[in-house]
Enzyme design. Structure first.
Site, PDB file in Angstrom:
ATOM      1  N   THR A 191      -9.915   5.207  16.936  1.00 12.06           N
ATOM      2  CA  THR A 191      -9.605   3.996  16.192  1.00 12.06           C
ATOM      3  C   THR A 191      -9.613   4.305  14.712  1.00 12.06           C
ATOM      4  O   THR A 191      -9.801   5.443  14.308  1.00 12.06           O
ATOM      5  CB  THR A 191     -10.600   2.880  16.520  1.00 12.06           C
ATOM      6  OG1 THR A 191     -10.193   1.695  15.847  1.00 12.06           O
ATOM      7  CG2 THR A 191     -11.999   3.231  16.095  1.00 12.06           C
ATOM      8  N   GLU A 277      -2.201  -6.832  10.303  1.00 12.39           N
ATOM      9  CA  GLU A 277      -1.901  -7.408   8.992  1.00 12.39           C
ATOM     10  C   GLU A 277      -0.759  -8.419   9.068  1.00 12.39           C
ATOM     11  O   GLU A 277       0.349  -8.100   9.498  1.00 12.39           O
ATOM     12  CB  GLU A 277      -1.564  -6.297   7.997  1.00 12.39           C
ATOM     13  CG  GLU A 277      -2.785  -5.493   7.590  1.00 12.39           C
ATOM     14  CD  GLU A 277      -2.480  -4.354   6.639  1.00 12.39           C
ATOM     15  OE1 GLU A 277      -3.415  -3.907   5.967  1.00 12.39           O
ATOM     16  OE2 GLU A 277      -1.318  -3.916   6.568  1.00 12.39           O
ATOM     17  N   THR A 425      -3.730  -3.120  -5.557  1.00 12.38           N
ATOM     18  CA  THR A 425      -4.338  -4.074  -6.471  1.00 12.38           C
ATOM     19  C   THR A 425      -5.081  -5.163  -5.730  1.00 12.38           C
ATOM     20  O   THR A 425      -5.706  -6.016  -6.361  1.00 12.38           O
ATOM     21  CB  THR A 425      -3.272  -4.720  -7.372  1.00 12.38           C
ATOM     22  OG1 THR A 425      -2.268  -5.325  -6.527  1.00 12.38           O
ATOM     23  CG2 THR A 425      -2.619  -3.675  -8.249  1.00 12.38           C
TER      24      THR A 425
END
Length: 425
Positions: A191, A277, A425
């Site tokens: 993983t 995501e 960022t």
């Protein structure tokens, strides 16, 4: 089936393990814990599996070196910096992390496993870890898994942990885990970052055997975006405090241990896929009727890896041609004219769960779209409703044999690009 039950406590569930997490400032913009420590009160047998990417983090290189003797007693991790492509300075920083943890804990540096995750190609200030290690160590506790499980997260939206209890040799044994993983997920070892602890007595050799066996049908069957991380690390530490007779060979006790490990790792694999995501749904692909398990798993993973399939899942579009296309370039032999496809969902399924074994393949929320090589006249509205749930299954029935395989992924959304467009960022 052994009597394995889920319990609370994560990596601290087994006897003798404590943990902690805190923010030391690895990445300036990060507002949550970024450094984790896991410790066993006694030395452990240990094993690990690591990324197959040729570009590897300095933390991975050191962890592999430290765990080579099958022993460990602690693990330290930072989030916000991968310590990858960082040269001699990165190697020195990894070594200093291990040494400061060892000094604080009163153990040898080679018994500390080092983890890191975050931005590739940037140095980090290791003094931030060194200056806070005593505070981190002093906060170690049985409840510390709650701080540690947050400290290992990067773009994860939820922490991921699990623990199980089982019996071996008449003794109650426990196993706990925490992991992180959301993006750069195309697992080819174990993983992204996963810590496993257990109080079961088992040799390093059998730990290694069990771990390598377990990942094949669990973590290695997960893909979010097709990118194999440079930092993938999965380790297991066993301190033997449960008091069972040490497992040193295959047999009934080993099979129970492996079953518990598989059950826990399967849950964690699903949690990772569901938290991809930008993802809005977990996608589970089950392939049945393949000639062997390897072929079934490869077909399933090829389907969930396809960008076109992932986009169709985002749009809740039953465009099954994309699924067959992915199967066709997998390299696995199968007969498209004797293949069938269903879409299934479990209405109201929670996105994050402790156990999902009872997924109904042919329940009321199921629609068949392809049968023995022929497209069916299905209700598009019903299919769209099914595919809009938070957990969706693709069932593929082949005709080459009796083997089955499963892979987990997620949909591909606009947010995935947004998240990764400004990751640094």
């Amino acid at each position: 089936m052994s009597n394995i039950k889920f319990i609370d406590g994560g990596v601290c569930a087994p006897q003798g393990f404590t943990a902690n997490g805190m923010r030391v400032g690895i990445k300036a913009s990060r507002k949550i814990n970024d450094t984790a420590l896991v410790f066993s009160e006694v030395p452990c047998n240990a094993a690990g599996v690591f990324t197959q990417n040729r570009v590897q983090s300095e933390s991975v290189k050191l962890a592999k070196k430290h765990i080579a003797n099958g022993k460990a007693q602690a693990a330290i991790e930072i989030s916000g910096n991968a310590n990858t492509c960082t040269g001699a300075q990165g190697a020195e920083n990894a070594r200093r992390m291990a040494e400061c943890a060892a000094k604080a804990l009163g153990i040898k540096a080679e018994d500390v496993i080092v983890y890191s995750t975050g931005v590739i190609g940037a140095q980090f200030d290791v003094t931030k870890v060194e200056n806070n290690i005593e505070t981190l160590k002093n906060g170690l506790s049985k409840e510390g898994h709650e701080q540690a499980r947050v400290a290992i997260m990067t773009t994860d939206t939820h922490f991921k942990e699990c623990a199980v209890e089982f019996e071996i040799d008449g003794k109650k044994c426990r196993m706990g885990t925490m992991c992180k993983g959301s993006g750069m997920i195309h697992i080819n070892m174990g993983t992204m970052l996963s810590f496993i602890t257990t109080d079961c007595a088992i040799s390093s050799q059998m730990l290694d055997k069990a771990l390598k066996s377990s990942i094949l049908g669990t973590y290695n069957c997960v893909s979010v975006d097709g990118d194999t991380s440079t930092n993938d690390t999965l380790t297991i530490m066993a301190n033997g405090l449960a008091g069972n007779k040490e497992i040193v060979s295959e047999g009934t006790d080993y099979e129970v241990f492996l079953e518990a490990l598989n059950k826990m790792n399967t849950v964690m694999a699903k949690k990772i896929a569901a938290d991809g995501e930008g993802a809005t749904r977990l996608v589970e692909c089950n392939v049945k009727g393949a000639k062997d398990v390897e072929s079934a798993r490869k077909l399933a993973k090829e389907i969930i890896c396809s960008s076109l399939v992932k986009a169709a899942m985002f749009g809740s579009d039953a465009n099954f041609g994309r699924f067959l296309c992915a199967m066709g370039y997998s390299g696995v032999e199968f007969n498209p004219d004797k293949t069938s496809i269903w879409f299934t969902s479990k209405k109201g399924a929670e996105r994050y769960f402790s156990d999902y074994d009872n997924f109904e393949v042919h329940g009321e929320n199921s629609v068949q779209v392809y049968k023995d090589g022929v497209p069916l006249d299905f209700d598009e509205d019903v299919a769209k409703k099914i595919m809009s749930e938070q957990a969706v299954e693709i069932l593929v029935q082949c005709s080459e044999g009796t083997a089955e395989g499963t892979a987990w992924g997620c949909d591909l959304t606009y947010d995935y690009v947004k998240i990764n467009g400004d990751y640094r960022t």
